[in-house]
Scaffold this active site. Structure first.
Site, PDB file in Angstrom:
ATOM      1  N   GLU A 119       0.833  -1.213   0.000  1.00 29.67           N
ATOM      2  CA  GLU A 119       0.000   0.000   0.000  1.00 29.67           C
ATOM      3  C   GLU A 119       0.864   1.257   0.000  1.00 29.67           C
ATOM      4  O   GLU A 119       0.786   2.107   0.900  1.00 29.67           O
ATOM      5  CB  GLU A 119      -0.940  -0.008   1.211  1.00 29.67           C
ATOM      6  CG  GLU A 119      -1.920  -1.171   1.152  1.00 29.67           C
ATOM      7  CD  GLU A 119      -3.008  -1.142   2.212  1.00 29.67           C
ATOM      8  OE1 GLU A 119      -2.765  -0.572   3.285  1.00 29.67           O
ATOM      9  OE2 GLU A 119      -4.089  -1.702   1.974  1.00 29.67           O
ATOM     10  N   GLU A 164      -5.524  -8.247  -1.238  1.00 29.38           N
ATOM     11  CA  GLU A 164      -6.200  -8.085   0.054  1.00 29.38           C
ATOM     12  C   GLU A 164      -7.652  -7.762  -0.211  1.00 29.38           C
ATOM     13  O   GLU A 164      -7.958  -6.930  -1.069  1.00 29.38           O
ATOM     14  CB  GLU A 164      -5.596  -6.950   0.888  1.00 29.38           C
ATOM     15  CG  GLU A 164      -4.297  -7.287   1.534  1.00 29.38           C
ATOM     16  CD  GLU A 164      -3.825  -6.195   2.501  1.00 29.38           C
ATOM     17  OE1 GLU A 164      -4.672  -5.522   3.117  1.00 29.38           O
ATOM     18  OE2 GLU A 164      -2.602  -6.024   2.602  1.00 29.38           O
TER      19      GLU A 164
HETATM   20  C1  BG6 Z   1      -4.516  -3.059   4.710  1.00 26.29           C
HETATM   21  C2  BG6 Z   1      -3.165  -3.485   5.215  1.00 26.29           C
HETATM   22  O1  BG6 Z   1      -4.575  -1.687   4.847  1.00 26.29           O
HETATM   23  O2  BG6 Z   1      -5.653  -3.475   5.350  1.00 26.29           O
HETATM   24  C3  BG6 Z   1      -3.176  -4.595   6.226  1.00 26.29           C
HETATM   25  O3  BG6 Z   1      -2.287  -3.788   4.170  1.00 26.29           O
HETATM   26  C4  BG6 Z   1      -4.381  -4.430   7.128  1.00 26.29           C
HETATM   27  O4  BG6 Z   1      -1.963  -4.551   6.921  1.00 26.29           O
HETATM   28  C5  BG6 Z   1      -5.628  -4.540   6.287  1.00 26.29           C
HETATM   29  O5  BG6 Z   1      -4.412  -5.290   8.214  1.00 26.29           O
HETATM   30  C6  BG6 Z   1      -6.935  -4.492   7.068  1.00 26.29           C
HETATM   31  O6  BG6 Z   1      -6.956  -3.359   7.881  1.00 26.29           O
HETATM   32  P1  BG6 Z   1      -7.254  -3.460   9.433  1.00 26.29           P
HETATM   33  O7  BG6 Z   1      -7.017  -2.113   9.923  1.00 26.29           O
HETATM   34  O8  BG6 Z   1      -8.669  -3.899   9.529  1.00 26.29           O
HETATM   35  O9  BG6 Z   1      -6.305  -4.463   9.967  1.00 26.29           O
END
Ligand code: BG6
Length: 481
Positions: free
Chosen positions: A176, A379
């Protein structure tokens, strides 16, 4: 009609800082994440310079992949994973980021992990830097603000490329990377918080510092991609953009222009640099209007950027928001690092992120139209409260619903002509939340007995979604019931 390719990379994603634990074992140094306390939905996590007695730092044990990697990889294999997204902890290899030679015990750990994956025929997908900048670099150079950081990163990459050249094919240079365009990105992503103690969402917003630091990351990324292309032709080098898809709130041209601006600044800017190898012209106006002096772009940088463009495009996608030019429209929602105006057609998760499966189809098409590169969604997922029943089961139908709808929309995008080659939903096993430092916000197909007060025996249990995702993979995305 097209559908998922036969060799589609189904898998799951993690990051060392949220998963690995063992923060000071076998020579590892402290990363920025090891300096972050826990937090919650309502109370932001804090960054501390000194470690406070009695305060919980959740990344330090996390869900302990370090001691569970064999068990976890066996679970991933049982679901049929073809690919396993993980990151290397920079501080396991170079404890302060500045050493001349690497920590052998750290290198051995990832040898073991890659060998274990290989045993099951699972391809590693390695993020080189995922919110794990060595704290030594934060203290010495104010993180990526210092151009020196670039050489340390290159040395780190040279080391891991050479060591794992026969074990890893897919690499992502920065997780990211566009986090650096947002104020909170100054912490985990850029590490421009030298001496800062306080809530992570209240760091001073210094655009000049952030854009300089981001430029250093661009150059670093291009340098190591060039190196990889020259020395390791078997490697596939990718980016990783947080796609914060923005819709105009109405068809009012002012809303449309505002959404276009936001999409450019947050999503396209970094992606354009990675794919095209130069700064897009629309950023000139942004730099001028924000008094950003770009003299940090040195002679020769343009050539480096041009020579280090990516081979495949990856992104994270969780939600979408709207943009409105009308000050009366004020209903806001939260999101992944950045929120926006609420969309009345969408529902939100318990953490307020608006769920928009069709937005994933739209986003895949937008990206593919622009670049025509093979793509992976690296993701995606639903952070939710899970209930561990007395008999040890976890019925997470809400997570299955979320993923089912997103996978269906990915298939639509494939039918639309997008060259999608893989999907690694986030936190396939429960990990610490990046934004809040919580354990209660769970994404996994596998539940880990670990709680917000730091207790839990770290035992692993399969949730209902585990069995469901296994069927999805077995049927190559056809059986989503
Ligand atoms: C992304 C990141 O922003 O979202 C991860 O690359 C992160 O590291 C994921 O865990 C989900 O976000 P969160 O804040 O719910 O853990």
């Amino acid at each position: 009609m097209k559908t998922f390719r036969e060799d589609f990379y189904w898998g799951g994603a993690t990051a060392a800082n949220q998963y690995e634990g063992a923060w000071d074992l076998d020579g590892k140094g402290a990363s920025i994440s090891d300096h972050c306390t826990n937090g919650s939905h309502t109370c932001p996590k804090r960054l501390t310079v000194d470690f406070e007695e009695g305060t919980l730092y959740p990344s330090r044990e996390a869900t302990d992949f370090y001691h569970h990697y064999k068990e976890d990889i066996a679970l991933a294999a049982e679901m049929g994973f073809k690919i396993f997204r993980m990151s290397i902890n920079w501080t396991r290899i170079f404890p302060t980021g500045m050493e001349e030679s690497p920590n052998e015990l750290g290198l051995q750990f990832y040898d073991n992990v890659f060998d274990e994956l290989n045993k099951y025929g699972i391809e590693p997908l390695v993020t080189i830097s995922h919110y794990e900048i060595p704290y030594g670099l934060v203290e010495t150079y104010n993180g990526w603000y210092g151009r020196e950081c670039l050489d340390h990163y290159v040395r780190y990459c040279e080391t891991i490329f050479e060591r794992y050249k026969d074990k890893v094919k897919f690499w992502l240079t920065f997780n990211e990377i566009n986090a650096g365009t947002m104020p909170m990105g100054a912490v985990l992503s850029l590490g421009c918080v030298k001496g800062y103690t306080g809530p992570v969402n209240q760091v001073p917003d210094e655009k000049q510092v952030r854009y300089q630091a981001l430029h250093h990351q661009f150059v670093a990324s291009a340098k190591v991609i060039k190196l990889a292309h020259e020395k390791y032709p078997q490697f596939k080098m990718g980016n990783m953009t947080l796609f914060a898809t923005k819709y105009p709130n109405t068809c009012n041209p002012d809303d449309i222009l505002k959404a276009q601006r936001a999409n450019r600044r947050m999503n396209w800017f970094v992606s354009d640099v990675h794919v095209r190898g130069y700064y897009p012209s629309y950023m000139d106006r942004f730099f001028e209007e924000n008094n950003i002096d770009t003299s940090y772009i040195l002679d020769g940088d343009a050539e480096i950027l041009k020579e280090g463009t990516i081979d495949f495009f990856t992104f994270s996608y969780y939600m979408s928001t709207c943009e409105s030019a009308d000050p009366e429209v004020s209903k806001k929602v939260k999101g992944n690092l950045v929120g926006g105006i609420a969309n009345p057609y969408l529902k939100a998760s318990d953490w307020g992120w608006q769920i928009d499966p069709k937005g994933l189809r739209y986003t895949l098409n937008e990206i593919y139209d622009r670049y025509q590169l093979p793509m992976m969604v690296v993701e995606n997922g639903l952070g939710a409260y899970d209930k561990l029943e007395e008999d040890g089961t976890i019925h997470d139908s809400y997570r299955i619903d979320y993923l089912r709808q997103h996978i269906a929309q990915m298939e639509e995008a494939v039918k639309d002509g997008v060259d999608l080659i893989g999907y690694t939903p986030w936190g396939w096993i429960d990990v610490v939340s990046a934004s809040t430092g919580e354990m209660a916000k769970r994404y996994g197909f596998v539940y880990v007995n670990k709680y917000d007060d730091g207790t839990g025996d770290l035992g692993r249990r399969k949730k209902d979604s585990f069995y469901w995702y296994k069927k999805v993979i077995e049927s190559n995305g056809k059986d989503l019931d």
